[in-house]
Scaffold this motif. Structure first.
Motif, PDB file in Angstrom:
ATOM      1  N   UNK A   1       0.837  -1.195   0.000  1.00 20.13           N
ATOM      2  CA  UNK A   1       0.000   0.000   0.000  1.00 20.13           C
ATOM      3  C   UNK A   1       0.878   1.253   0.000  1.00 20.13           C
ATOM      4  N   UNK A   2       0.527   2.202  -0.913  1.00 19.94           N
ATOM      5  CA  UNK A   2       1.356   3.409  -1.084  1.00 19.94           C
ATOM      6  C   UNK A   2       1.426   4.242   0.187  1.00 19.94           C
ATOM      7  N   UNK A   3       0.312   4.399   0.873  1.00 15.48           N
ATOM      8  CA  UNK A   3       0.274   5.190   2.113  1.00 15.48           C
ATOM      9  C   UNK A   3       1.097   4.542   3.217  1.00 15.48           C
ATOM     10  N   UNK A   4       0.990   3.190   3.286  1.00 16.17           N
ATOM     11  CA  UNK A   4       1.741   2.446   4.299  1.00 16.17           C
ATOM     12  C   UNK A   4       3.247   2.571   4.038  1.00 16.17           C
ATOM     13  N   UNK A   5       3.600   2.457   2.737  1.00 17.86           N
ATOM     14  CA  UNK A   5       5.019   2.554   2.340  1.00 17.86           C
ATOM     15  C   UNK A   5       5.576   3.939   2.654  1.00 17.86           C
ATOM     16  N   UNK A   6       4.742   4.963   2.410  1.00 17.07           N
ATOM     17  CA  UNK A   6       5.160   6.336   2.682  1.00 17.07           C
ATOM     18  C   UNK A   6       5.432   6.529   4.170  1.00 17.07           C
ATOM     19  N   UNK A   7       4.570   5.946   4.990  1.00 16.83           N
ATOM     20  CA  UNK A   7       4.739   6.065   6.445  1.00 16.83           C
ATOM     21  C   UNK A   7       5.955   5.266   6.915  1.00 16.83           C
ATOM     22  N   UNK A   8       6.140   4.091   6.319  1.00 11.52           N
ATOM     23  CA  UNK A   8       7.216   3.184   6.710  1.00 11.52           C
ATOM     24  C   UNK A   8       8.602   3.778   6.406  1.00 11.52           C
ATOM     25  N   UNK A   9       8.699   4.465   5.266  1.00 12.29           N
ATOM     26  CA  UNK A   9       9.988   5.022   4.842  1.00 12.29           C
ATOM     27  C   UNK A   9      10.027   6.544   4.991  1.00 12.29           C
ATOM     28  N   UNK A  10       9.436   7.017   6.053  1.00 18.31           N
ATOM     29  CA  UNK A  10       9.409   8.455   6.327  1.00 18.31           C
ATOM     30  C   UNK A  10      10.575   8.786   7.268  1.00 18.31           C
TER      31      UNK A  10
END
Length: 397
Positions: A2-11
Protein backbone atom coordinates in the motif's frame (compact mmCIF):
# COMPACT_ATOMS: atom_id res chain seq x y z
CA UNK A 1 2.60 -2.67 -0.78
CA UNK A 2 0.00 0.00 0.00
CA UNK A 3 1.36 3.41 -1.08
CA UNK A 4 0.27 5.19 2.11
CA UNK A 5 1.74 2.45 4.30
CA UNK A 6 5.02 2.55 2.34
CA UNK A 7 5.16 6.34 2.68
CA UNK A 8 4.74 6.07 6.44
CA UNK A 9 7.22 3.18 6.71
CA UNK A 10 9.99 5.02 4.84
CA UNK A 11 9.41 8.46 6.33
CA UNK A 12 12.91 9.50 7.48
CA UNK A 13 12.58 12.94 9.06
CA UNK A 14 16.29 13.40 9.76
CA UNK A 15 17.12 12.81 6.08
CA UNK A 16 14.33 15.18 5.04
CA UNK A 17 16.08 18.00 6.91
CA UNK A 18 19.09 17.65 4.60
CA UNK A 19 18.74 19.60 1.34
CA UNK A 20 19.84 18.20 -2.04
CA UNK A 21 23.63 18.36 -2.33
CA UNK A 22 24.18 21.25 -4.77
CA UNK A 23 27.68 20.06 -5.67
CA UNK A 24 26.21 16.81 -6.97
CA UNK A 25 24.63 18.74 -9.86
CA UNK A 26 28.00 20.10 -11.02
CA UNK A 27 29.64 16.71 -10.44
CA UNK A 28 27.03 14.99 -12.63
CA UNK A 29 27.58 17.52 -15.44
CA UNK A 30 31.36 17.10 -15.08
CA UNK A 31 31.03 13.31 -15.33
CA UNK A 32 28.76 13.64 -18.36
CA UNK A 33 31.22 15.98 -20.13
CA UNK A 34 34.11 13.60 -19.47
CA UNK A 35 32.06 10.68 -20.81
CA UNK A 36 31.74 12.68 -24.03
CA UNK A 37 35.51 13.09 -24.21
CA UNK A 38 35.88 16.64 -22.85
CA UNK A 39 39.03 17.46 -20.91
CA UNK A 40 37.59 19.04 -17.74
CA UNK A 41 39.97 20.87 -15.42
CA UNK A 42 38.53 20.16 -12.00
CA UNK A 43 38.93 23.05 -9.54
CA UNK A 44 35.71 22.12 -7.76
CA UNK A 45 36.14 19.71 -4.86
CA UNK A 46 38.95 20.44 -2.36
CA UNK A 47 40.52 17.03 -2.90
CA UNK A 48 44.33 17.34 -2.59
CA UNK A 49 46.18 15.94 -5.60
CA UNK A 50 49.65 15.97 -4.03
CA UNK A 51 51.02 12.63 -2.78
CA UNK A 52 51.55 12.05 0.92
CA UNK A 53 55.25 12.47 1.88
CA UNK A 54 57.41 9.43 1.08
CA UNK A 55 58.64 8.76 4.64
CA UNK A 56 55.03 8.60 5.91
CA UNK A 57 53.99 6.18 3.14
CA UNK A 58 57.02 3.97 3.86
CA UNK A 59 56.08 3.77 7.55
CA UNK A 60 52.53 2.80 6.58
CA UNK A 61 53.81 -0.04 4.38
CA UNK A 62 56.19 -1.26 7.09
CA UNK A 63 53.46 -1.23 9.76
CA UNK A 64 50.96 -2.92 7.43
CA UNK A 65 53.30 -5.92 7.07
CA UNK A 66 53.04 -6.63 10.80
CA UNK A 67 50.03 -8.92 11.45
CA UNK A 68 49.68 -7.52 14.98
CA UNK A 69 48.51 -4.28 13.40
CA UNK A 70 45.65 -6.01 11.58
CA UNK A 71 43.53 -6.34 14.71
CA UNK A 72 40.95 -3.90 16.05
CA UNK A 73 42.51 -0.67 17.24
CA UNK A 74 41.43 1.78 19.98
CA UNK A 75 38.44 3.97 19.15
CA UNK A 76 40.07 7.01 20.79
CA UNK A 77 43.37 6.42 18.99
CA UNK A 78 46.52 4.59 20.09
CA UNK A 79 48.44 6.11 23.03
CA UNK A 80 51.56 7.06 21.06
CA UNK A 81 49.51 8.96 18.47
CA UNK A 82 47.66 10.89 21.16
CA UNK A 83 51.02 11.70 22.75
CA UNK A 84 52.40 12.84 19.37
CA UNK A 85 49.37 15.10 18.90
CA UNK A 86 49.96 16.75 22.29
CA UNK A 87 53.70 17.15 21.57
CA UNK A 88 52.85 18.77 18.22
CA UNK A 89 50.54 21.29 19.94
CA UNK A 90 53.24 22.10 22.51
CA UNK A 91 55.88 22.66 19.79
CA UNK A 92 53.63 24.63 17.48
CA UNK A 93 51.48 26.69 19.84
CA UNK A 94 52.92 26.19 23.34
CA UNK A 95 49.62 24.61 24.41
CA UNK A 96 49.74 21.94 27.13
CA UNK A 97 47.39 18.97 26.63
CA UNK A 98 46.86 15.71 28.49
CA UNK A 99 46.93 12.82 25.96
CA UNK A 100 44.59 10.75 28.16
CA UNK A 101 41.78 13.23 28.77
CA UNK A 102 42.25 16.15 26.35
CA UNK A 103 42.95 14.43 23.01
CA UNK A 104 41.03 11.96 20.85
CA UNK A 105 41.91 10.70 17.37
CA UNK A 106 39.12 10.92 14.80
CA UNK A 107 38.54 9.41 11.37
CA UNK A 108 39.10 12.80 9.76
CA UNK A 109 37.80 15.98 11.39
CA UNK A 110 34.44 15.63 9.60
CA UNK A 111 33.64 12.38 11.42
CA UNK A 112 34.79 13.78 14.73
CA UNK A 113 32.83 17.00 14.42
CA UNK A 114 29.61 15.23 13.44
CA UNK A 115 29.89 12.67 16.25
CA UNK A 116 30.69 15.37 18.80
CA UNK A 117 27.50 17.17 17.71
CA UNK A 118 25.61 13.89 18.13
CA UNK A 119 27.03 13.56 21.64
CA UNK A 120 26.24 17.06 22.91
CA UNK A 121 23.28 18.43 20.89
CA UNK A 122 19.75 17.78 22.15
CA UNK A 123 16.60 18.29 20.02
CA UNK A 124 15.80 21.99 20.12
CA UNK A 125 19.36 23.11 20.97
CA UNK A 126 20.59 26.02 18.84
CA UNK A 127 24.06 26.38 17.34
CA UNK A 128 25.61 29.47 15.82
CA UNK A 129 27.54 28.75 12.61
CA UNK A 130 28.96 31.03 9.93
CA UNK A 131 27.31 31.32 6.55
CA UNK A 132 28.57 30.52 3.96
CA UNK A 133 30.11 27.45 5.60
CA UNK A 134 31.62 24.07 4.96
CA UNK A 135 28.40 21.99 4.97
CA UNK A 136 29.22 19.69 7.93
CA UNK A 137 29.46 22.69 10.27
CA UNK A 138 25.72 23.50 10.20
CA UNK A 139 24.52 20.06 9.15
CA UNK A 140 26.25 18.14 11.95
CA UNK A 141 23.90 20.05 14.28
CA UNK A 142 20.85 19.44 12.09
CA UNK A 143 21.61 15.71 11.82
CA UNK A 144 21.83 15.61 15.63
CA UNK A 145 18.33 17.14 15.88
CA UNK A 146 19.38 20.71 16.71
CA UNK A 147 18.66 24.06 15.08
CA UNK A 148 21.09 26.44 13.39
CA UNK A 149 21.28 30.22 13.53
CA UNK A 150 23.53 31.59 10.78
CA UNK A 151 26.14 34.31 11.29
CA UNK A 152 27.22 36.12 8.09
CA UNK A 153 30.90 35.91 7.17
CA UNK A 154 32.87 37.24 4.23
CA UNK A 155 34.73 40.24 2.82
CA UNK A 156 33.85 43.49 4.62
CA UNK A 157 31.76 41.78 7.33
CA UNK A 158 32.62 42.19 11.02
CA UNK A 159 32.01 38.63 12.19
CA UNK A 160 32.17 39.43 15.92
CA UNK A 161 29.52 42.12 15.55
CA UNK A 162 27.31 39.75 13.56
CA UNK A 163 27.88 37.03 16.18
CA UNK A 164 26.69 39.28 18.99
CA UNK A 165 23.67 40.34 16.96
CA UNK A 166 22.75 36.72 16.14
CA UNK A 167 23.07 35.68 19.78
CA UNK A 168 20.85 38.52 21.03
CA UNK A 169 18.20 37.78 18.40
CA UNK A 170 18.04 34.04 19.08
CA UNK A 171 15.68 32.32 21.51
CA UNK A 172 16.18 29.87 23.07
CA UNK A 173 19.72 31.08 23.65
CA UNK A 174 22.34 29.20 21.58
CA UNK A 175 24.26 26.35 23.19
CA UNK A 176 27.29 26.24 20.93
CA UNK A 177 29.32 28.12 18.36
CA UNK A 178 31.09 26.35 15.48
CA UNK A 179 33.85 28.35 13.79
CA UNK A 180 36.56 27.58 11.24
CA UNK A 181 39.60 29.81 10.67
CA UNK A 182 41.25 30.06 8.20
CA UNK A 183 37.77 29.77 6.81
CA UNK A 184 36.38 27.46 4.14
CA UNK A 185 34.97 28.62 1.75
CA UNK A 186 35.53 32.40 2.19
CA UNK A 187 39.27 32.13 3.09
CA UNK A 188 38.75 34.75 5.85
CA UNK A 189 41.54 34.81 8.45
CA UNK A 190 41.75 36.05 12.05
CA UNK A 191 44.38 36.75 14.71
CA UNK A 192 44.77 35.77 18.35
CA UNK A 193 42.83 38.87 19.47
CA UNK A 194 39.80 37.52 17.62
CA UNK A 195 39.98 34.26 19.57
CA UNK A 196 40.35 36.18 22.84
CA UNK A 197 37.08 37.94 22.03
CA UNK A 198 35.45 34.59 21.21
CA UNK A 199 36.57 33.06 24.52
CA UNK A 200 35.30 36.10 26.46
CA UNK A 201 32.00 35.98 24.57
CA UNK A 202 31.64 32.22 25.21
CA UNK A 203 32.32 32.56 28.93
CA UNK A 204 29.93 35.48 29.28
CA UNK A 205 27.13 33.63 27.48
CA UNK A 206 27.87 30.03 28.56
CA UNK A 207 28.57 28.90 24.98
CA UNK A 208 30.50 25.81 23.91
CA UNK A 209 33.02 26.59 21.13
CA UNK A 210 34.09 24.12 18.43
CA UNK A 211 36.92 25.37 16.20
CA UNK A 212 37.85 23.56 12.97
CA UNK A 213 41.55 24.31 12.33
CA UNK A 214 42.00 22.30 9.12
CA UNK A 215 44.00 24.96 7.23
CA UNK A 216 46.51 25.84 9.97
CA UNK A 217 49.51 25.21 7.69
CA UNK A 218 48.24 26.47 4.31
CA UNK A 219 49.17 30.09 4.99
CA UNK A 220 50.66 32.73 2.68
CA UNK A 221 52.20 36.21 2.60
CA UNK A 222 53.75 35.88 6.09
CA UNK A 223 50.36 35.28 7.71
CA UNK A 224 50.52 32.95 10.75
CA UNK A 225 47.38 31.11 11.86
CA UNK A 226 46.72 31.12 15.62
CA UNK A 227 45.24 28.20 17.50
CA UNK A 228 42.04 28.90 19.42
CA UNK A 229 43.59 26.99 22.33
CA UNK A 230 46.44 29.52 22.65
CA UNK A 231 44.02 31.84 24.45
CA UNK A 232 44.10 31.44 28.27
CA UNK A 233 40.80 29.88 29.31
CA UNK A 234 39.97 28.49 25.85
CA UNK A 235 40.00 24.94 27.23
CA UNK A 236 37.29 25.99 29.71
CA UNK A 237 34.83 26.53 26.86
CA UNK A 238 35.81 24.52 23.84
CA UNK A 239 37.79 22.19 21.61
CA UNK A 240 39.74 22.39 18.38
CA UNK A 241 39.80 19.94 15.49
CA UNK A 242 42.81 19.44 13.25
CA UNK A 243 43.32 17.14 10.30
CA UNK A 244 46.41 15.73 8.57
CA UNK A 245 44.51 15.99 5.26
CA UNK A 246 45.92 19.31 4.04
CA UNK A 247 49.17 19.82 5.95
CA UNK A 248 50.51 16.36 5.03
CA UNK A 249 48.38 15.71 1.94
CA UNK A 250 46.79 12.65 3.57
CA UNK A 251 43.19 13.20 2.43
CA UNK A 252 42.14 9.59 1.84
CA UNK A 253 43.90 8.40 5.00
CA UNK A 254 41.21 10.11 7.14
CA UNK A 255 43.26 11.15 10.17
CA UNK A 256 42.11 13.96 12.42
CA UNK A 257 41.90 14.75 16.08
CA UNK A 258 39.99 16.77 18.64
CA UNK A 259 41.78 18.45 21.56
CA UNK A 260 40.84 20.77 24.40
CA UNK A 261 38.06 20.72 27.00
CA UNK A 262 38.15 17.35 28.75
CA UNK A 263 34.35 17.08 29.14
CA UNK A 264 33.80 17.61 25.41
CA UNK A 265 36.69 15.30 24.49
CA UNK A 266 35.29 12.74 26.97
CA UNK A 267 31.84 12.96 25.38
CA UNK A 268 33.35 12.30 21.94
CA UNK A 269 35.45 9.40 23.28
CA UNK A 270 32.33 7.80 24.77
CA UNK A 271 30.29 8.29 21.58
CA UNK A 272 33.07 6.84 19.43
CA UNK A 273 33.43 3.83 21.73
CA UNK A 274 29.94 2.79 20.60
CA UNK A 275 30.41 3.64 16.94
CA UNK A 276 33.87 2.56 15.78
CA UNK A 277 37.12 0.77 16.64
CA UNK A 278 39.33 3.56 15.32
CA UNK A 279 41.15 3.61 12.03
CA UNK A 280 43.51 0.93 10.67
CA UNK A 281 46.44 0.87 13.09
CA UNK A 282 49.22 1.20 10.43
CA UNK A 283 47.64 4.53 9.42
CA UNK A 284 47.86 5.69 13.03
CA UNK A 285 51.51 4.56 13.27
CA UNK A 286 52.35 6.43 10.06
CA UNK A 287 50.57 9.50 11.46
CA UNK A 288 52.93 9.46 14.46
CA UNK A 289 55.83 9.69 12.01
CA UNK A 290 54.06 12.60 10.25
CA UNK A 291 53.71 14.59 13.47
CA UNK A 292 57.08 13.71 15.02
CA UNK A 293 59.17 13.50 11.87
CA UNK A 294 60.75 16.17 9.64
CA UNK A 295 58.34 19.00 8.83
CA UNK A 296 59.99 20.28 5.64
CA UNK A 297 57.35 18.31 3.68
CA UNK A 298 54.65 20.58 5.16
CA UNK A 299 56.54 23.64 3.91
CA UNK A 300 56.89 22.10 0.42
CA UNK A 301 53.14 21.43 0.30
CA UNK A 302 52.44 24.99 1.49
CA UNK A 303 54.72 26.47 -1.20
CA UNK A 304 53.02 24.39 -3.90
CA UNK A 305 49.61 25.80 -2.97
CA UNK A 306 51.04 29.32 -2.81
CA UNK A 307 52.42 29.03 -6.36
CA UNK A 308 49.07 27.71 -7.60
CA UNK A 309 47.23 30.54 -5.83
CA UNK A 310 49.52 33.09 -7.50
CA UNK A 311 49.10 31.53 -10.95
CA UNK A 312 45.29 31.47 -10.70
CA UNK A 313 44.86 34.94 -9.17
CA UNK A 314 47.27 36.63 -11.58
CA UNK A 315 45.61 34.96 -14.55
CA UNK A 316 42.08 35.95 -13.49
CA UNK A 317 43.11 39.52 -12.63
CA UNK A 318 44.85 39.99 -16.01
CA UNK A 319 41.63 39.17 -17.84
CA UNK A 320 39.62 41.65 -15.74
CA UNK A 321 38.13 39.29 -13.15
CA UNK A 322 39.10 41.07 -9.93
CA UNK A 323 40.32 38.50 -7.41
CA UNK A 324 41.97 39.17 -4.06
CA UNK A 325 44.62 36.51 -3.33
CA UNK A 326 43.69 34.66 -0.11
CA UNK A 327 46.09 34.63 2.85
CA UNK A 328 45.29 31.00 3.66
CA UNK A 329 43.53 27.74 2.68
CA UNK A 330 43.70 25.80 -0.60
CA UNK A 331 40.89 27.85 -2.16
CA UNK A 332 40.16 31.08 -3.95
CA UNK A 333 36.73 32.52 -3.10
CA UNK A 334 35.68 35.21 -5.52
CA UNK A 335 32.65 37.19 -6.56
CA UNK A 336 31.12 36.26 -9.90
CA UNK A 337 32.04 38.88 -12.57
CA UNK A 338 29.41 41.62 -12.90
CA UNK A 339 28.05 40.59 -16.34
CA UNK A 340 27.18 37.14 -14.93
CA UNK A 341 26.27 37.81 -11.31
CA UNK A 342 22.50 37.71 -11.97
CA UNK A 343 22.82 34.11 -13.15
CA UNK A 344 23.50 32.96 -9.60
CA UNK A 345 26.39 30.70 -8.68
CA UNK A 346 24.89 27.36 -9.76
CA UNK A 347 24.00 28.52 -13.30
CA UNK A 348 27.32 30.35 -13.58
CA UNK A 349 29.22 27.20 -12.52
CA UNK A 350 27.32 25.20 -15.16
CA UNK A 351 28.17 27.90 -17.72
CA UNK A 352 31.90 27.83 -16.87
CA UNK A 353 31.91 24.03 -17.04
CA UNK A 354 30.20 23.99 -20.45
CA UNK A 355 32.01 26.88 -22.11
CA UNK A 356 35.45 26.93 -20.44
CA UNK A 357 35.71 23.21 -19.51
CA UNK A 358 36.52 24.19 -15.92
CA UNK A 359 34.69 22.88 -12.85
CA UNK A 360 34.25 25.26 -9.90
CA UNK A 361 32.08 25.06 -6.77
CA UNK A 362 28.93 27.23 -6.72
CA UNK A 363 28.83 29.46 -3.65
CA UNK A 364 25.17 28.63 -2.98
CA UNK A 365 26.30 25.11 -2.05
CA UNK A 366 27.87 26.61 1.08
CA UNK A 367 24.66 28.30 2.16
CA UNK A 368 23.13 31.72 2.53
CA UNK A 369 25.37 34.57 1.41
CA UNK A 370 27.28 32.45 -1.09
CA UNK A 371 25.20 32.82 -4.24
CA UNK A 372 27.23 35.69 -5.73
CA UNK A 373 30.48 33.73 -5.35
CA UNK A 374 32.30 30.68 -6.67
CA UNK A 375 35.12 28.73 -5.07
CA UNK A 376 38.19 27.52 -6.94
CA UNK A 377 40.11 24.63 -5.32
CA UNK A 378 43.87 24.68 -6.01
CA UNK A 379 44.01 20.96 -6.77
CA UNK A 380 45.55 20.96 -10.25
CA UNK A 381 49.16 21.75 -11.17
CA UNK A 382 50.22 25.19 -12.44
CA UNK A 383 50.15 24.12 -16.10
CA UNK A 384 46.54 22.94 -15.74
CA UNK A 385 45.60 26.11 -13.85
CA UNK A 386 47.01 28.21 -16.71
CA UNK A 387 44.91 26.09 -19.09
CA UNK A 388 41.85 26.80 -16.92
CA UNK A 389 42.55 30.55 -17.04
CA UNK A 390 42.87 30.34 -20.83
CA UNK A 391 39.46 28.61 -21.04
CA UNK A 392 37.81 31.16 -18.75
CA UNK A 393 39.34 34.06 -20.71
CA UNK A 394 37.15 33.06 -23.67
CA UNK A 395 34.08 33.95 -21.57
CA UNK A 396 35.33 37.52 -21.23
CA UNK A 397 35.68 38.18 -24.95
Amino acid sequence: MNEGYEKEMFNFNRIKRLPPYVFAIVNALKHEARQQGDDIIDLGMGNPDLPAPKHIVEKLCEAARNPKNHRYSASKGITQLRMAICEWYKRRFDVDLDPESEAVVTIGSKEGLSHLALAIVEPGDVALTPTPAYPIHPYSVIIAGGEVRSVPIGPGINFLEELEKAYKNTWPRPKLLIINFPHNPTTEVVDIEFFKSVVDFAKENKLIVIHDFAYADLIFDNYKASSFLQVPGAKDVGVEFFSLTKSYSMAGWRVGFCVGNRKLVGALIKMKSYLDYGMFQPIQIASIVALRGPQDCVEEIRKTYEKRRNTLCRGLNRMGWEVKPPKATMFVWTKIPEPYVKMGSLEFSKFVLKEAKVAVSPGIGFGEGGDEYVRFALVENEHRIRQAVKGIRRLFK
